[in-house]
Design an enzyme around this catalytic site. Sequence first.
Site, short mmCIF file in Angstrom:
data_model
loop_
_atom_site.label_atom_id
_atom_site.label_comp_id
_atom_site.label_asym_id
_atom_site.label_seq_id
_atom_site.Cartn_x
_atom_site.Cartn_y
_atom_site.Cartn_z
N SER A 13 0.83 -1.21 0.00
CA SER A 13 0.00 0.00 0.00
C SER A 13 0.86 1.25 0.00
O SER A 13 2.07 1.21 0.22
CB SER A 13 -0.90 0.00 1.23
OG SER A 13 -0.14 0.31 2.38
N LYS A 14 0.21 2.35 -0.24
CA LYS A 14 0.85 3.65 -0.28
C LYS A 14 1.67 3.90 0.97
O LYS A 14 2.79 4.38 0.91
CB LYS A 14 -0.28 4.68 -0.39
CG LYS A 14 0.13 6.11 -0.30
CD LYS A 14 -1.08 6.97 -0.65
CE LYS A 14 -0.76 8.45 -0.50
NZ LYS A 14 -0.90 8.94 0.86
N ARG A 15 1.12 3.55 2.11
CA ARG A 15 1.80 3.75 3.39
C ARG A 15 3.16 3.05 3.45
O ARG A 15 4.09 3.55 4.09
CB ARG A 15 0.92 3.23 4.53
CG ARG A 15 -0.27 4.09 4.79
CD ARG A 15 0.03 5.17 5.85
NE ARG A 15 -0.95 6.23 5.77
CZ ARG A 15 -0.69 7.44 5.28
NH1 ARG A 15 0.50 7.76 4.84
NH2 ARG A 15 -1.64 8.35 5.23
N GLY A 50 5.32 2.58 1.21
CA GLY A 50 6.34 3.36 0.52
C GLY A 50 6.89 4.45 1.44
O GLY A 50 8.09 4.61 1.58
#
Length: 507
Positions: free
Chosen positions: A265-267, A269
């Site tokens: 997920s974005k988190r 990264g």
Amino acid sequence: MSASVRVRFAPSPTGPLHMGGVRTALYNYLFAKKHNGTFILRIEDTDQTRLVGKAESYIKESLEWCGLNVDESPWKEGEYGPYRQSDRKHLYRQYAEQLIKEDKAYYAFDTAEELDAMREKAKKAKMPNWQYNSVTRNSMKNSLTLSEDEVKAKLDNNEPYTIRLKVPRNEEVRFHDEIRGWVVVNSSNIDDKVIFKGDGMPTYHLANIVDDHLMKITHVIRGEEWLPSAPLHVLLYRFLGWEDTMPTFAHLPLILKPDGNGKLSKRDGDRLGFPVFPLQWENEETGEVSMGYREQGYFPEAFINTLAFLGWNPGTNQEIFTLSELVEAFSLERVGKAGAKFDAKKTEWYNQQYLRTKDNKTLAELIEPQLADNKIEIDRDRLYSIIELTKERATFPRDILKEAEFFFEAPSTYDEKTVSKKWKENTPELLNKVIDRFGDTDYSASELEVAFKAILEDESIGFGKLGPQLRVALTGKGMGPSLFQICELLGKEETEARIKRAIEEIG
RNA sequence: GGUCCGUUCGUCUAGGGGUUAGGACACCACCCUUUCACGGUGGAGACACGGGUUCGAUUCCCGUACGGACUACCA
């Protein structure tokens, strides 16, 4: 394959395209090109509430950056347009109504609140998964339980409604997935999904079946998250009478977080310090910026190569593939079933591999902006020489400049470790000899080396007594590229000036 | 909870009824180099578990465990 292959990538413009989405696009592209087929981009924007304005152009730009050329899209209409579901709105209702006429779907008048209440109630009764289905629909407000007159009255009265699929009870639904083999589900486990929403738009389920059929899609290649709803889609094809031209399904394994478990997920990264998006993205509401592969200095080739190997492999030992080589080698048969944890390190390795294949001119252009930022003006040929000297130790273009910074600016500090270990009392004296001897040469790397070795011989010392000292004097560092090439590039004047300055500074 | 999907080195993976289980990234050592990097050589490192089937299972079947996805008038 009899009919020509047509595949689609169908993202929803609710935010930036995630690298998992790019991989799905990539596999679709590779499959299409491999079979001389058509790669289609369809924008699935049936959820008007979640629309994000910039998302569509982000998708377009991302695919372009990756080199995934789209044959048909909202910007390049083919004969099956439009290619944006909101522009196809008028197409869907008739199919939903057709299903109602044939008793394969029905109007449902239950409000969202009523549904929530129902779920809540079921939860308290220890039924955590209440579903609108063949048993519960009989106690809900719909065209199955209401009289014909009541239904007509509600419709005439413009009361909001949804259309739900009337999923049969206890029927085996099966389909052959290209990656997973036969998948079998009993229809009793499928709920009466909303296929047409209160706002007049179809849900994904209806829209994607209608569009895939109308657009003559032959293969649906998408992420594994769609596997549970695939049986519903099969049912939809059957009810619409399109089962004999139903596309072949292929559900791709997920890309997982590098540590722990779960979907990337974005988190992750932000947390682990690598991009999960192809391009940088700024959330307009929060102002939050998510880094992109492009902005971080990755080459699209490296990004694509990494993505290709996340779930697929050629069955050979070859690791480096250009896009056209991937097209040549790709097949769904060689796509694995299990989710793949993403490894940012391997992407860096790929980038390093690609960086080394770039010529100096290309690299120079890439670091041009940085040069400008630092107000560095430099002769082209000299820049090429510097790049040639430093690119072997770079993973990203920006590393080149960092490795080479001493070429643009004399050192202001000297590596402490090297100084304390190597800088002796007689070092200044020896360095002065270097100045003298070097002065007798043409300052080419080869002659400088000869001159340097001559000093070592005269003084009966090893390279370690003078080499590191000269390096730290010239560059401030304890490590780096070939000393003599550095001197050649620095030139006589600068080399001498730096040595003198170091003697003064260090003592 | 339910449904579905999955499980080979730390990671990506090859392989497949009898193999020294192969490669890549990462890691370690050595070589090359004044140094770093590059490169080279080598090393450590895996078939989740339990039952079958079989002369023989890591490979086939069934369970178990573990992991994941889905479970909205989102896609």
